[in-house]
Each structure stands twice: as C-alpha cells, then as structure tokens.
Design an enzyme around this catalytic site. Structure first.
Site, PDB file in Angstrom:
ATOM      1  N   HIS A 119      44.206  10.743 -23.733  1.00 57.81           N
ATOM      2  CA  HIS A 119      43.352  11.932 -23.786  1.00 57.81           C
ATOM      3  C   HIS A 119      42.882  12.315 -25.184  1.00 57.81           C
ATOM      4  CE1 HIS A 119      47.106  13.889 -25.019  1.00 57.81           C
ATOM      5  NE2 HIS A 119      46.349  14.842 -25.534  1.00 57.81           N
TER       6      HIS A 119
HETATM    7  C1  UD1 Z   1      44.054  19.781 -26.039  1.00 61.13           C
HETATM    8  C2  UD1 Z   1      44.568  19.820 -27.471  1.00 61.13           C
HETATM    9  C3  UD1 Z   1      45.407  18.581 -27.758  1.00 61.13           C
HETATM   10  C4  UD1 Z   1      46.506  18.420 -26.722  1.00 61.13           C
HETATM   11  C5  UD1 Z   1      45.907  18.454 -25.313  1.00 61.13           C
HETATM   12  C6  UD1 Z   1      47.021  18.450 -24.303  1.00 61.13           C
HETATM   13  C7  UD1 Z   1      43.070  20.920 -29.096  1.00 61.13           C
HETATM   14  C8  UD1 Z   1      42.097  20.713 -30.172  1.00 61.13           C
HETATM   15  N1  UD1 Z   1      43.444  19.820 -28.419  1.00 61.13           N
HETATM   16  O1  UD1 Z   1      43.195  18.669 -25.936  1.00 61.13           O
HETATM   17  O2  UD1 Z   1      46.014  18.714 -29.030  1.00 61.13           O
HETATM   18  O3  UD1 Z   1      47.133  17.177 -26.925  1.00 61.13           O
HETATM   19  O4  UD1 Z   1      45.149  19.676 -25.152  1.00 61.13           O
HETATM   20  O5  UD1 Z   1      46.607  18.021 -23.062  1.00 61.13           O
HETATM   21  O6  UD1 Z   1      43.486  22.021 -28.861  1.00 61.13           O
HETATM   22  N2  UD1 Z   1      39.192  20.097 -19.124  1.00 61.13           N
HETATM   23  C9  UD1 Z   1      39.107  20.315 -17.784  1.00 61.13           C
HETATM   24  N3  UD1 Z   1      40.053  21.102 -17.200  1.00 61.13           N
HETATM   25  C10 UD1 Z   1      41.063  21.686 -17.901  1.00 61.13           C
HETATM   26  C11 UD1 Z   1      41.123  21.462 -19.268  1.00 61.13           C
HETATM   27  C12 UD1 Z   1      40.202  20.681 -19.878  1.00 61.13           C
HETATM   28  O7  UD1 Z   1      38.201  19.809 -17.104  1.00 61.13           O
HETATM   29  O8  UD1 Z   1      41.898  22.379 -17.282  1.00 61.13           O
HETATM   30  C13 UD1 Z   1      38.200  19.198 -19.759  1.00 61.13           C
HETATM   31  C14 UD1 Z   1      36.963  19.934 -20.252  1.00 61.13           C
HETATM   32  O9  UD1 Z   1      35.872  19.082 -20.064  1.00 61.13           O
HETATM   33  C15 UD1 Z   1      37.255  20.079 -21.735  1.00 61.13           C
HETATM   34  C16 UD1 Z   1      38.033  18.820 -22.046  1.00 61.13           C
HETATM   35  O10 UD1 Z   1      38.807  18.562 -20.883  1.00 61.13           O
HETATM   36  O11 UD1 Z   1      36.076  20.185 -22.491  1.00 61.13           O
HETATM   37  C17 UD1 Z   1      38.946  18.941 -23.248  1.00 61.13           C
HETATM   38  O12 UD1 Z   1      39.811  20.068 -23.133  1.00 61.13           O
HETATM   39  P1  UD1 Z   1      40.365  20.811 -24.442  1.00 61.13           P
HETATM   40  O13 UD1 Z   1      41.344  21.818 -24.056  1.00 61.13           O
HETATM   41  O14 UD1 Z   1      39.219  21.248 -25.285  1.00 61.13           O
HETATM   42  O15 UD1 Z   1      41.058  19.654 -25.248  1.00 61.13           O
HETATM   43  P2  UD1 Z   1      42.128  18.577 -24.775  1.00 61.13           P
HETATM   44  O16 UD1 Z   1      41.519  17.233 -24.901  1.00 61.13           O
HETATM   45  O17 UD1 Z   1      42.704  18.962 -23.480  1.00 61.13           O
HETATM   46  N1  UDP Z   2      52.448  15.502 -18.631  1.00 61.42           N
HETATM   47  C1  UDP Z   2      52.517  15.896 -17.310  1.00 61.42           C
HETATM   48  N2  UDP Z   2      51.624  15.333 -16.420  1.00 61.42           N
HETATM   49  C2  UDP Z   2      50.713  14.408 -16.797  1.00 61.42           C
HETATM   50  C3  UDP Z   2      50.666  14.019 -18.166  1.00 61.42           C
HETATM   51  C4  UDP Z   2      51.546  14.596 -19.045  1.00 61.42           C
HETATM   52  O1  UDP Z   2      53.338  16.729 -16.927  1.00 61.42           O
HETATM   53  O2  UDP Z   2      49.943  13.947 -15.952  1.00 61.42           O
HETATM   54  C5  UDP Z   2      53.403  16.118 -19.587  1.00 61.42           C
HETATM   55  C6  UDP Z   2      54.236  15.124 -20.346  1.00 61.42           C
HETATM   56  O3  UDP Z   2      55.401  14.783 -19.613  1.00 61.42           O
HETATM   57  C7  UDP Z   2      54.539  15.875 -21.630  1.00 61.42           C
HETATM   58  C8  UDP Z   2      53.287  16.701 -21.837  1.00 61.42           C
HETATM   59  O4  UDP Z   2      52.642  16.785 -20.574  1.00 61.42           O
HETATM   60  O5  UDP Z   2      55.637  16.735 -21.450  1.00 61.42           O
HETATM   61  C9  UDP Z   2      52.382  16.041 -22.830  1.00 61.42           C
HETATM   62  O6  UDP Z   2      51.157  16.677 -22.826  1.00 61.42           O
HETATM   63  P1  UDP Z   2      49.822  15.977 -23.296  1.00 61.42           P
HETATM   64  O7  UDP Z   2      49.953  14.498 -23.249  1.00 61.42           O
HETATM   65  O8  UDP Z   2      48.721  16.589 -22.515  1.00 61.42           O
HETATM   66  O9  UDP Z   2      49.649  16.512 -24.798  1.00 61.42           O
HETATM   67  P2  UDP Z   2      50.294  16.143 -26.209  1.00 61.42           P
HETATM   68  O10 UDP Z   2      51.754  16.058 -26.054  1.00 61.42           O
HETATM   69  O11 UDP Z   2      49.671  14.859 -26.653  1.00 61.42           O
HETATM   70  O12 UDP Z   2      49.845  17.249 -27.076  1.00 61.42           O
END
Ligand code: UD1
Ligand code: UDP
Length: 394
Positions: A238
């Site tokens: 992601h």
């Molecule tokens: C964010 C965090 C990242 C973290 C990740 C965990 C920042 C800059 N990034 O990244 O550090 O590792 O969360 O998962 O804060 N979207 C949906 N539904 C949702 C959420 C997101 O469709 O419920 C889609 C949207 O198109 C959105 C994109 O995912 O624009 C990215 O979501 P965003 O929260 O901006 O960043 P993440 O990539 O999730």
């Molecule tokens: N996780 C989850 N379901 C998923 C993917 C990840 O519950 O489908 C959990 C995972 O076990 C870990 C956390 O989400 O505890 C990690 O989050 P993510 O990878 O979104 O973000 P990051 O840790 O890179 O910030």
C-alpha cells in the site's frame, strides 16, 4: 487527568487497543491519578474493512469525536484534520494529547496540540527511514519535533532522536524498567526541562501478544481461503512509493505472479489504495488471490500460517518478526532495521526477479531477540503519563 487520543488509520486502531486496555487497568487499580480518555477518530480511513471492523473485533470504545475528514491530497487531508482537531482540543482542554505512528492524522493531532500549548506524547517516536520522499518520514520527524514526550518502541529509535539533538533521554535509552518510571521521576531525571525520550517497547508487540490466542480460537481465515499452513505466501502492498509508480506496481505484481506460478499460492488482502491503482494502471492480476482487507484476528492467523510474508507495511514486517515468519520487504530501506539485522527480513525492492529470489531464498533468522520490548509497552506509557499530572512543565 484527561488525555485525548488521536487516531484515524488502520494501524492506529490496533496500536490504540492495548493502550486503552492499560488505561482501564490503571483506573481499576487506582492508586495513581485516574485517567479520563477522550477518543478522536479523524476519519482518515472509513471503509468498514479499514476502520469499523477493528472497533468491533477489538471491542474499542465508540469515538467521542468522529471528524469525518476522509480522503484527499496531503494538504487537504492534513489541513482539514488540523482545523477539526483544534476545535475538539479547545472544547476538551486535555492535559495531554497522544498520537500514534506516522500518518497525516498524527501530524495534525501533534501540531494542533502543540500550537495550543497542550503537551504532546508521541507513541512510536524516533523511527527513521531517512527516505525523504516518504510522506511518513516528514510526518514522523515533524511530530517528534513538536512532541514533549517521545515514547520510543526500540533502542534504535531513541538513538535516532539522540542524533537529532534530543538530549533528555530517560534511563539511557534502555527499556524502561517495569513499574519503574516512578523511581526515575523521584530520582529527578525527569525534572529537567525539554522534551523527554524513553524506550517503552512497541505497543504493536503488546497487541500481537494480546490477540494471538484469540485469533487462534476465532479466525477461520485459512479454512475459508482454502490455505494450508506453511504452504502459501501472504502479501500486502500500500505504500505510495509502490502504488503510485506504475513501473514499481507492475514489477511487484509480476514478482508475486511468478511466485504463484512456481506453485506457492499467494494471497493479497488489498488496501483500497492498491486496488484503485491496479485498476487505473490497467494491471491485471494472474494467479494471485486478491481479496478485501481482512480483520486483525484474521490477519494474525494468516501471518502465523504463512511460509513467507511479502509486504511494504511497517506493521506487517514486525508481525512477521514477532511470529518468526521470514519476510520479504518491497522497499529499499526500512525503519524496522532490527528485523533485517536479525536475519528475518530481506529488503527486495520492486524488481520481479529480486522479489522471486528473495521469497525463494527466504530463511529463518536467529531466535527472535526481544528488541521490541516485553509486551508491556502500553502499561509503561500509561503509568508514565499518569505520573505526569504536572506534565505542562516539560
Ligand atoms: C495511510 C498512511 C500510511 C499508513 C497507512 C495504513 C499517511 C500519509 N499515510 O496511508 O502511513 O501506512 O495509512 O494503512 O497518513 N481509501 C479508501 N478507503 C479508506 C481509506 C482509504 O478507499 O477507508 C483510499 C482512498 O482512495 C485514499 C487512498 O486509499 O485516497 C489512500 O488513503 P490515505 O489514508 O490517504 O493513505 P494510505 O495509503 O491509506
Ligand atoms: N492489517 C489487517 N488487515 C489487513 C492488512 C493489515 O488487520 O488486511 C493489520 C496488520 O496486521 C498490522 C496493521 O494492519 O497490524 C498494519 O497496517 P498497515 O499495513 O495498513 O500500515 P503500516 O503498518 O504500514 O503503517
């Protein structure tokens, strides 16, 4: 005392869970200052699988304030959060604000509080990838530098802060003794002014230990997906640096497809960002089982059962290490350097050949050393906070 927790993204709900449990325990056992906790959900993540499922499964309280910010550009999202968190803080007037990790929700929470002179405590402070193209690197550096208490998950994180000029390091950067912060306070260590960095251990390790046996009992993920233990690869993907560059995204997907084509089934619970990027880039997925994001208990079960984990997630790299499952990281660097040093994690980048070879050659490291604490990071954080009733002085 009153604290406000600011969370908004998937891993933050998981980090929050053991901290909330530690607050409840602290209040039950009394003795110290009772803590009133106010929960703010920024709304950064909002799909059921990215948010509510964790509240339901982990029994998290309903947020006291849901800010409903949603998705957008970094400036839009962070700016909206900043405005809305400030309103909450003005109304609640807490003694401290807790932020978790390196997301936009963290930066907004920390900045809003700091400008109102409300002490900020950063859980998972001090991590560095030294890759300034990662949005998370800016978020964590900025959040650290406006925090008053830096709760570090590892000795490496404390050392990173020391190098950046944080001079007030409690207990020399070693893991705080259990039940010991009181003594350290009394010995006068914490009375110096300026932000304070302490090694508490990692709250994600606490969470993994807390929920591993529940996951074993409850999760049917392997059966439902038709997977046999040690006979599949689990992948997650992601990071913006991978999803937003078509060459990297295509390369990673090809690497996963090659592994599947060689006979090791690959299951990929896909983050919505990744699903969207694959669709927009027109990248088809052959042989890889792409599914919706799974719940935490299912994720723990899938991680524990995997032969190899292939990921660009920070949390998932660590969980692979906790469960002693070999990990291939789809990045060129990692903040969680201990996992690589111990031999459990290989940095493979995004080229298909490198991913395929790393997955094939993935080996077990040494017996996992307890670099992420002892499973009691959350209770250290809570007892530390409760002792800081006159926290405003840092
Ligand atoms: C964010 C965090 C990242 C973290 C990740 C965990 C920042 C800059 N990034 O990244 O550090 O590792 O969360 O998962 O804060 N979207 C949906 N539904 C949702 C959420 C997101 O469709 O419920 C889609 C949207 O198109 C959105 C994109 O995912 O624009 C990215 O979501 P965003 O929260 O901006 O960043 P993440 O990539 O999730
Ligand atoms: N996780 C989850 N379901 C998923 C993917 C990840 O519950 O489908 C959990 C995972 O076990 C870990 C956390 O989400 O505890 C990690 O989050 P993510 O990878 O979104 O973000 P990051 O840790 O890179 O910030």
């Amino acid at each position: 005392m009153k604290i406000v927790d600011v969370v908004g993204a998937r891993p933050q709900f998981i980090k929050l869970a053991p901290v909330l449990k530690a607050i409840q325990k602290h209040n039950r056992e009394a003795g110290g200052t009772p803590i009133r906790e106010v929960l703010v959900h920024t709304g950064q993540h909002y799909d059921y699988e990215m948010s509510q499922v964790f509240f339901d499964e982990l029994g998290l309280k309903v947020p006291d304030h849901h800010l409903g910010v949603g998705s957008g550009t970094h400036a839009y999202q962070t700016g909206e959060m900043l405005k809305r968190v400030e309103e909450v803080l003005l109304a609640e007037r807490p003694d401290a604000v807790l932020v978790y990790g390196d997301t936009n929700s963290t930066l907004a929470g920390a900045l809003a509080a700091a400008k109102l002179h409300i002490p900020v405590a950063h859980v998972e402070a001090g991590l560095r990838s030294y890759n300034r193209r990662m949005p998370e690197e800016h978020n964590r550096v900025l959040a650290d530098h406006c925090s008053d208490i830096l709760f570090c998950p590892t000795a490496t994180a404390v050392e990173n802060l020391r190098r950046e000029g944080f001079g007030n390091v409690l207990n020399g950067g070693r893991l705080l003794p259990r039940g010991g912060p009181g003594e350290l306070f009394l010995s006068g260590h914490a009375s110096r002014s300026g932000p304070l960095a302490v090694n508490t251990g990692d709250v994600m390790y606490d969470a993994a230990l807390l929920y591993a046996s529940l996951s074993e009992k409850k999760s049917k993920a392997l059966e439902e997906l038709g997977l046999s233990p040690r006979a599949y690869a689990l992948a997650t993907l992601h990071r913006a640096e991978n999803t937003d560059r078509v060459d990297r995204l295509a390369g990673i997907m090809e690497g996963l497809e090659r592994i599947a084509a060689e006979g090791l089934p690959v299951v990929l619970p896909a983050h919505p960002r990744t699903r969207k990027a694959l669709k927009e880039a027109g990248i088809g997925v052959r042989g890889v089982k792409v599914i919706e994001p799974v719940s935490y208990l299912d994720m723990l079960a899938l991680e524990k059962g995997a032969r190899v984990i292939i990921t660009d997630s920070g949390g998932v790299q660590k969980e692979a290490f906790f469960f002693m499952v070999p990990c291939v990281t789809l990045r060129e660097e990692t903040e969680w350097v201990e996992t690589v040093e111990a031999g459990w994690n290989v940095l493979a980048g995004w080229e298909p050949e490198a991913i395929q070879q790393a997955a094939k050659g993935s080996r077990q490291g040494d017996e996992a050393t307890p670099v992420y604490g002892d499973g009691h990071a959350s209770s250290r954080i809570v007892s530390f906070l409760s002792m800081f009733t006159n926290i405003g002085r840092v």
